[in-house]
Structure formats: C-alpha cells, structure tokens
Design a protein around this motif. Structure first.
Motif, PDB file in Angstrom:
ATOM      1  N   MET A 203      20.827  49.025  13.420  1.00 20.56           N
ATOM      2  CA  MET A 203      20.855  48.354  14.733  1.00 20.56           C
ATOM      3  C   MET A 203      20.136  47.016  14.670  1.00 20.56           C
ATOM      4  SD  MET A 203      20.545  51.340  17.577  1.00 20.56           S
ATOM      5  CE  MET A 203      19.293  52.334  16.827  1.00 20.56           C
ATOM      6  N   ALA A 204      19.025  46.987  13.912  1.00 20.87           N
ATOM      7  CA  ALA A 204      18.275  45.719  13.788  1.00 20.87           C
ATOM      8  C   ALA A 204      19.154  44.673  13.092  1.00 20.87           C
ATOM      9  CB  ALA A 204      16.985  45.948  13.009  1.00 20.87           C
ATOM     10  N   ILE A 205      19.889  45.104  12.064  1.00 20.45           N
ATOM     11  CA  ILE A 205      20.781  44.172  11.350  1.00 20.45           C
ATOM     12  C   ILE A 205      21.862  43.651  12.302  1.00 20.45           C
ATOM     13  CG2 ILE A 205      22.564  44.033   9.525  1.00 20.45           C
ATOM     14  CD1 ILE A 205      20.803  46.062   7.948  1.00 20.45           C
ATOM     15  N   PHE A 206      22.449  44.584  13.055  1.00 22.12           N
ATOM     16  CA  PHE A 206      23.518  44.206  13.983  1.00 22.12           C
ATOM     17  C   PHE A 206      23.015  43.186  15.018  1.00 22.12           C
ATOM     18  CE2 PHE A 206      25.399  45.096  18.209  1.00 22.12           C
ATOM     19  CZ  PHE A 206      26.641  44.516  17.981  1.00 22.12           C
ATOM     20  N   ILE A 207      21.868  43.492  15.612  1.00 26.26           N
ATOM     21  CA  ILE A 207      21.354  42.598  16.666  1.00 26.26           C
ATOM     22  C   ILE A 207      21.026  41.222  16.075  1.00 26.26           C
ATOM     23  CG2 ILE A 207      19.428  42.240  18.286  1.00 26.26           C
ATOM     24  CD1 ILE A 207      19.509  45.359  18.643  1.00 26.26           C
ATOM     25  N   THR A 208      20.445  41.219  14.870  1.00 25.31           N
ATOM     26  CA  THR A 208      20.121  39.936  14.231  1.00 25.31           C
ATOM     27  C   THR A 208      21.399  39.125  13.994  1.00 25.31           C
ATOM     28  OG1 THR A 208      18.325  41.075  13.111  1.00 25.31           O
ATOM     29  CG2 THR A 208      18.880  38.897  12.268  1.00 25.31           C
ATOM     30  N   MET A 209      22.441  39.808  13.482  1.00 25.95           N
ATOM     31  CA  MET A 209      23.709  39.107  13.223  1.00 25.95           C
ATOM     32  C   MET A 209      24.286  38.554  14.524  1.00 25.95           C
ATOM     33  SD  MET A 209      25.505  41.656  10.501  1.00 25.95           S
ATOM     34  CE  MET A 209      27.038  40.779  10.277  1.00 25.95           C
ATOM     35  N   HIS A 210      24.182  39.372  15.564  1.00 27.34           N
ATOM     36  CA  HIS A 210      24.738  38.983  16.860  1.00 27.34           C
ATOM     37  C   HIS A 210      24.028  37.725  17.389  1.00 27.34           C
ATOM     38  CE1 HIS A 210      27.015  39.624  20.404  1.00 27.34           C
ATOM     39  NE2 HIS A 210      25.992  39.937  21.181  1.00 27.34           N
ATOM     40  N   VAL A 211      22.711  37.744  17.334  1.00 28.83           N
ATOM     41  CA  VAL A 211      21.930  36.601  17.825  1.00 28.83           C
ATOM     42  C   VAL A 211      22.256  35.364  16.988  1.00 28.83           C
ATOM     43  CG1 VAL A 211      19.579  35.679  18.033  1.00 28.83           C
ATOM     44  CG2 VAL A 211      20.062  38.018  18.782  1.00 28.83           C
ATOM     45  N   LEU A 212      22.285  35.543  15.651  1.00 34.49           N
ATOM     46  CA  LEU A 212      22.551  34.404  14.762  1.00 34.49           C
ATOM     47  C   LEU A 212      23.947  33.825  14.999  1.00 34.49           C
ATOM     48  CD1 LEU A 212      20.980  35.479  11.336  1.00 34.49           C
ATOM     49  CD2 LEU A 212      20.174  33.733  12.941  1.00 34.49           C
ATOM     50  N   SER A 213      24.921  34.727  15.169  1.00 33.32           N
ATOM     51  CA  SER A 213      26.292  34.216  15.318  1.00 33.32           C
ATOM     52  C   SER A 213      26.433  33.466  16.649  1.00 33.32           C
ATOM     53  CB  SER A 213      27.314  35.344  15.203  1.00 33.32           C
ATOM     54  OG  SER A 213      27.372  36.061  16.396  1.00 33.32           O
ATOM     55  N   THR A 214      25.812  33.991  17.719  1.00 35.85           N
ATOM     56  CA  THR A 214      25.878  33.300  19.018  1.00 35.85           C
ATOM     57  C   THR A 214      25.238  31.915  18.898  1.00 35.85           C
ATOM     58  OG1 THR A 214      25.606  35.471  20.011  1.00 35.85           O
ATOM     59  CG2 THR A 214      25.388  33.584  21.487  1.00 35.85           C
ATOM     60  N   PHE A 215      24.076  31.892  18.251  1.00 38.24           N
ATOM     61  CA  PHE A 215      23.349  30.650  18.068  1.00 38.24           C
ATOM     62  C   PHE A 215      24.193  29.647  17.261  1.00 38.24           C
ATOM     63  CE2 PHE A 215      20.339  28.144  15.472  1.00 38.24           C
ATOM     64  CZ  PHE A 215      19.606  27.543  16.493  1.00 38.24           C
ATOM     65  N   ALA A 216      24.798  30.159  16.162  1.00 42.19           N
ATOM     66  CA  ALA A 216      25.589  29.274  15.293  1.00 42.19           C
ATOM     67  C   ALA A 216      26.824  28.760  16.032  1.00 42.19           C
ATOM     68  CB  ALA A 216      26.000  30.032  14.025  1.00 42.19           C
ATOM     69  N   GLU A 217      27.455  29.631  16.824  1.00 40.25           N
ATOM     70  CA  GLU A 217      28.662  29.204  17.547  1.00 40.25           C
ATOM     71  C   GLU A 217      28.343  28.136  18.592  1.00 40.25           C
ATOM     72  OE1 GLU A 217      30.612  32.753  18.856  1.00 40.25           O
ATOM     73  OE2 GLU A 217      31.727  32.925  16.978  1.00 40.25           O
ATOM     74  N   MET A 218      27.158  28.298  19.228  1.00 39.52           N
ATOM     75  CA  MET A 218      26.737  27.283  20.203  1.00 39.52           C
ATOM     76  C   MET A 218      26.581  25.923  19.536  1.00 39.52           C
ATOM     77  SD  MET A 218      24.107  29.512  22.469  1.00 39.52           S
ATOM     78  CE  MET A 218      22.999  28.171  22.765  1.00 39.52           C
ATOM     79  N   ARG A 219      26.192  25.951  18.261  1.00 37.21           N
ATOM     80  CA  ARG A 219      25.998  24.684  17.532  1.00 37.21           C
ATOM     81  C   ARG A 219      27.262  24.261  16.786  1.00 37.21           C
ATOM     82  NH1 ARG A 219      20.154  23.066  17.561  1.00 37.21           N
ATOM     83  NH2 ARG A 219      19.773  24.322  19.355  1.00 37.21           N
ATOM     84  N   GLY A 220      28.329  25.057  16.938  1.00 41.76           N
ATOM     85  CA  GLY A 220      29.587  24.727  16.280  1.00 41.76           C
ATOM     86  C   GLY A 220      29.568  24.933  14.778  1.00 41.76           C
ATOM     87  N   LEU A 221      28.695  25.839  14.309  1.00 45.60           N
ATOM     88  CA  LEU A 221      28.645  26.098  12.860  1.00 45.60           C
ATOM     89  C   LEU A 221      29.659  27.187  12.488  1.00 45.60           C
ATOM     90  CD1 LEU A 221      24.749  26.194  12.487  1.00 45.60           C
ATOM     91  CD2 LEU A 221      26.273  24.302  11.887  1.00 45.60           C
ATOM     92  N   ALA A 222      30.321  26.987  11.332  1.00 49.43           N
ATOM     93  CA  ALA A 222      31.372  27.921  10.905  1.00 49.43           C
ATOM     94  C   ALA A 222      30.828  29.316  10.613  1.00 49.43           C
ATOM     95  CB  ALA A 222      32.065  27.366   9.663  1.00 49.43           C
ATOM     96  N   ILE A 223      29.573  29.390  10.228  1.00 49.43           N
ATOM     97  CA  ILE A 223      28.971  30.681   9.867  1.00 49.43           C
ATOM     98  C   ILE A 223      29.011  31.661  11.041  1.00 49.43           C
ATOM     99  CG2 ILE A 223      26.625  29.831  10.409  1.00 49.43           C
ATOM    100  CD1 ILE A 223      27.066  32.125   7.519  1.00 49.43           C
ATOM    101  N   GLY A 224      28.973  31.102  12.279  1.00 51.37           N
ATOM    102  CA  GLY A 224      29.003  31.949  13.476  1.00 51.37           C
ATOM    103  C   GLY A 224      30.273  32.777  13.523  1.00 51.37           C
ATOM    104  N   ASP A 225      31.404  32.115  13.270  1.00 52.19           N
ATOM    105  CA  ASP A 225      32.685  32.804  13.296  1.00 52.19           C
ATOM    106  C   ASP A 225      32.764  33.856  12.180  1.00 52.19           C
ATOM    107  OD1 ASP A 225      35.113  33.090  14.591  1.00 52.19           O
ATOM    108  OD2 ASP A 225      36.142  32.070  12.923  1.00 52.19           O
ATOM    109  N   ALA A 226      32.213  33.477  11.016  1.00 53.09           N
ATOM    110  CA  ALA A 226      32.236  34.400   9.871  1.00 53.09           C
ATOM    111  C   ALA A 226      31.435  35.666  10.202  1.00 53.09           C
ATOM    112  CB  ALA A 226      31.668  33.706   8.632  1.00 53.09           C
ATOM    113  N   LEU A 227      30.256  35.477  10.796  1.00 51.91           N
ATOM    114  CA  LEU A 227      29.419  36.641  11.162  1.00 51.91           C
ATOM    115  C   LEU A 227      30.129  37.495  12.201  1.00 51.91           C
ATOM    116  CD1 LEU A 227      25.817  35.124  11.439  1.00 51.91           C
ATOM    117  CD2 LEU A 227      26.582  36.878   9.855  1.00 51.91           C
ATOM    118  N   ASN A 228      30.764  36.811  13.148  1.00 51.78           N
ATOM    119  CA  ASN A 228      31.513  37.513  14.185  1.00 51.78           C
ATOM    120  C   ASN A 228      32.582  38.419  13.589  1.00 51.78           C
ATOM    121  OD1 ASN A 228      31.662  37.867  16.874  1.00 51.78           O
ATOM    122  ND2 ASN A 228      32.054  35.714  17.340  1.00 51.78           N
ATOM    123  N   LYS A 229      33.262  37.870  12.584  1.00 46.73           N
ATOM    124  CA  LYS A 229      34.349  38.641  11.937  1.00 46.73           C
ATOM    125  C   LYS A 229      33.784  39.892  11.284  1.00 46.73           C
ATOM    126  CE  LYS A 229      38.225  35.621  11.087  1.00 46.73           C
ATOM    127  NZ  LYS A 229      37.858  34.208  11.001  1.00 46.73           N
TER     128      LYS A 229
END
Ligand code: SF4
Ligand code: FES
Lengths: 235, 129
Positions: free
Chosen positions: B34-60
């Motif tokens: 769960m900790a891994i999932f939440i961290t990924m979720h927070v990171l991907s949201t943050f990255a998507e807000m900044r328009g970073l491609a990694i956000g989409d990759a994490l989302n996938k």
C-alpha cells in the motif's frame, strides 16, 4: 536408520563466520536430538559445543533451532523431524561457539521484570503463610511453568529486530508476579511494560506460543498484560 | 568474541513459524504494498501536473490488472487480518485459545472476498480488450 545431520559450526578462535558441517550417523527413531548431538560429540567430533544439563526438559539449557523451529533438543525425537536434520543456534543472540549463544541480553530483560515476589505488608496475624485461594492461584498458574529456555523470545520477529525488546519470556515472568494475589509490585512492573520496548512491540506473530516447550499460552498472557495496562484492573 | 546477533531477512523468513507467522509476514507485505502504491500515485499526479512523461508511465503501471490484483491483495489481506488481530486483542481471554481456528476462518473469508475482487478485475480487463 541413517540420519544426515547438518550442524551450524563456529569457532571464534578460527572462523570469521559460521559454516555448516554435515554428519551421517545411525540413530533410532526414538532417539532424541540431544542423543544425536551427544553421539556426534562423543564419537565423531569432540569439539562440537552445545549446552545441556538435565536432559529431561526441565532446565531449559538446550533450546536451539531444529529444522527451522525453536525446540529443546532433549524433547524432540528423530522420528518427529525425519532423517534430514538441521541444527542451528537460536536466532537474535550472539553466537559464542557452535550452538552456544550469549544469553546475557535475555537475562537482562528478565531482570527488568522484578522477577521475585514484592510484598512489604506485615505478615498475617498468625505470622505464617499469606493464603491464596485455588482460583487466585489459577490466574497465574500457566506462567509459573516457564523454564527460561529462551525458545520464545528468540522466535519473535520483534526481538530479532531489537534485543532491547523485553520479549515474551520476560512478559511471562511479569505475568507470573503481576497476577499473583500476594504480590504488591504490579503497578511498578506495568510501568516497565509500558516502555517503548515493552508489550507494545508484541505484534502477535504467535511464534513464541508455538515454540514454548512448556506449552504456555504466551500470547494470551501478553494479552492479559496489555488489558491490565489499558484497564488498570488485574481481575 | 562471537558472531554478531544480526538476523538477516533470509534467516527470519526461513524460520518455520506456523500459520500465524505467515499472516504476520503477509500483513507487512500488505502494508509495504500500500505504501508503494500511494507513493506511486502521489508521484504520478505530481509528474502529470508538471507535464512529465514519467507520470503517465507510472499511471500505466498501477492501473494495469496485475498491479491492481496485487494492490487488492495488499488492501484486503491487511484489512481482514487487521480485523482478526483487533478482535483477538479485545476479546483475547475468550478468543486466544482458538487462534488457529480463527486464522483458518480468516483465510476462508479472505479467499472469498479476494477471489471475487480479482475475478472482477480480470473480467473488466477482458471486457476492455
Ligand atoms: S515461556 Fe516457554 S519458551 Fe519462553 S522461556 Fe519460558 S519455557 Fe521457554
Ligand atoms: S537439557 Fe535441560 S531442558 Fe533439555
């Protein structure tokens, strides 16, 4: 029957780390693991070191890991574990030599429980015994059976992580006195148990209950202690 | 003189505790998952807000059916096992003597709930194909 016995060996004067040595010997299915160790020490390798004393499950000196579980070597038969036997020292203690571990941290934790009767009240009028009913005695009967073998404490993941954690054996000792109607040191012991290395670190893995050669329901005893700490009641 | 007391993870996991020890280990796996999932979720949201491609990759990764099944396992096991621990703690005098049977019941409940959830995830994934 022929048994293959793999034993953890470590000689502090020669080895930087431990290794395993395998012995093949003849044993009866009804031989105890302690007999197997005595056989190897007597006939094959006199340097093999392990603790033993009573050989009858009373003194608690020969707790070790036998096929991955903490057991007393004098209480496990060859037929209980099969022809392939692995014997290792208890986990979470410094190994001094082969199967001998440093019990100092274990007994330090035991001492923190004030492991003796505390009663400063005057003696009863007749100057004799402090009487106790069978029901009062039954409250802590289980925990009087402990032989301080350390099988429970060294099977506990919380103790593996931190040997300052008092551990199940210390809790059993605390239980033995806290619930004794003649004792007056309960509040002092409960304060110690409330410390960060106390019962709060018990995460109910039940390894201790499974390991205890005296079949003490240790996790239940710890539950009694936790409840006494929360409610302040000993009944 | 003497070997250090460190207990390596391999030795700890190799200890032959019984059913309750397995539940203890899986409870921690669930928490870590769960900790891994939440961290990924927070990171991907943050990255998507900044328009970073990694956000989409994490989302996938965390919307993929295998990861969803893994996270369902983590959440459901952690929750059901946590409930069992809480009940045993509160009613320990009555329930502790039956702890093995209670763990067996826990597994039955978990398998039913997790099985249903996992099948739903797989059915949805197949429906999307
Ligand atoms: S409670 Fe059982 S396992 Fe623990 S030290 Fe006492 S006898 Fe040994
Ligand atoms: S030698 Fe005494 S308990 Fe085994």
């Amino acid at each position: 029957m022929e048994v293959t016995v793999k034993i953890f060996r470590y000689n502090p004067e020669k080895d930087a780390r431990g290794n395993y040595v395998t012995y093949k010997i003849e044993a009866e299915p009804t031989d105890r693991i302690l007999d197997v160790l005595e056989h190897i020490k007597g006939k094959t390798d006199g340097a093999l070191s392990f603790r033993r004393s009573c050989a009858h499950g009373v003194c608690g000196s020969d707790a070790m890991r036998i096929n991955g579980r903490n057991r007393l070597a004098c209480k496990v038969l060859v037929r209980d574990v099969g022809a392939n036997i692995t014997i290792e020292p208890l986990l979470g203690m410094k190994v001094k030599k082969d199967l001998i571990v440093d019990m100092e941290p274990f007994f330090n934790n035991y001492k923190k429980m004030t492991p003796y009767l505390v009663n400063n009240s005057p003696l009863p009028a007749d100057g004799r015994e402090r009487l106790q009913s069978p029901e009062q005695r039954a409250r802590f009967d289980e925990s009087t059976k402990c032989i301080l073998c350390a099988a429970c404490t060294t099977s506990c993941p919380s103790f593996w992580a931190n040997d300052e954690y008092f551990g199940p054996a210390a809790f059993v000792t605390a239980h033995r006195f806290i619930f004794d109607s003649r004792d007056e040191g309960a509040s002092q012991r409960l304060m110690v148990l409330a410390e960060t290395d106390g019962t709060v670190r018990c995460h109910t893995a039940y390894n201790c209950t499974d390991a205890c050669p005296r079949e003490i329901h240790i996790t239940q005893a710890i539950g009694d202690l936790k409840m006494a700490m929360v409610t302040g009641k000993l009944e | 003189m003497g070997l250090k007391r460190n207990v390596p993870l391999s030795a700890a996991l190799g200890y032959k505790g019984q059913g309750p020890f397995l539940a203890f280990i899986l409870h921690r796996v669930g928490g870590a998952g769960m900790a891994i999932f939440i961290t990924m979720h927070v990171l991907s949201t943050f990255a998507e807000m900044r328009g970073l491609a990694i956000g989409d990759a994490l989302n996938k990764v965390y919307t993929s059916p295998p990861f969803q099944i893994f996270i369902l396992f983590c959440v459901l096991f952690h929750a059901i096992n946590g409930l069992r621990i809480t009940l045993l703690d509160i009613f320990h005098a009555k329930l502790m003597p039956h702890y093995r049977k209670i763990i067996a019941v826990e597994w039955v409940v978990f398998i039913l709930v997790f099985g249903f959830a996992a099948v739903s995830v797989v059915a949805t994934a197949i429906g999307r194909m």
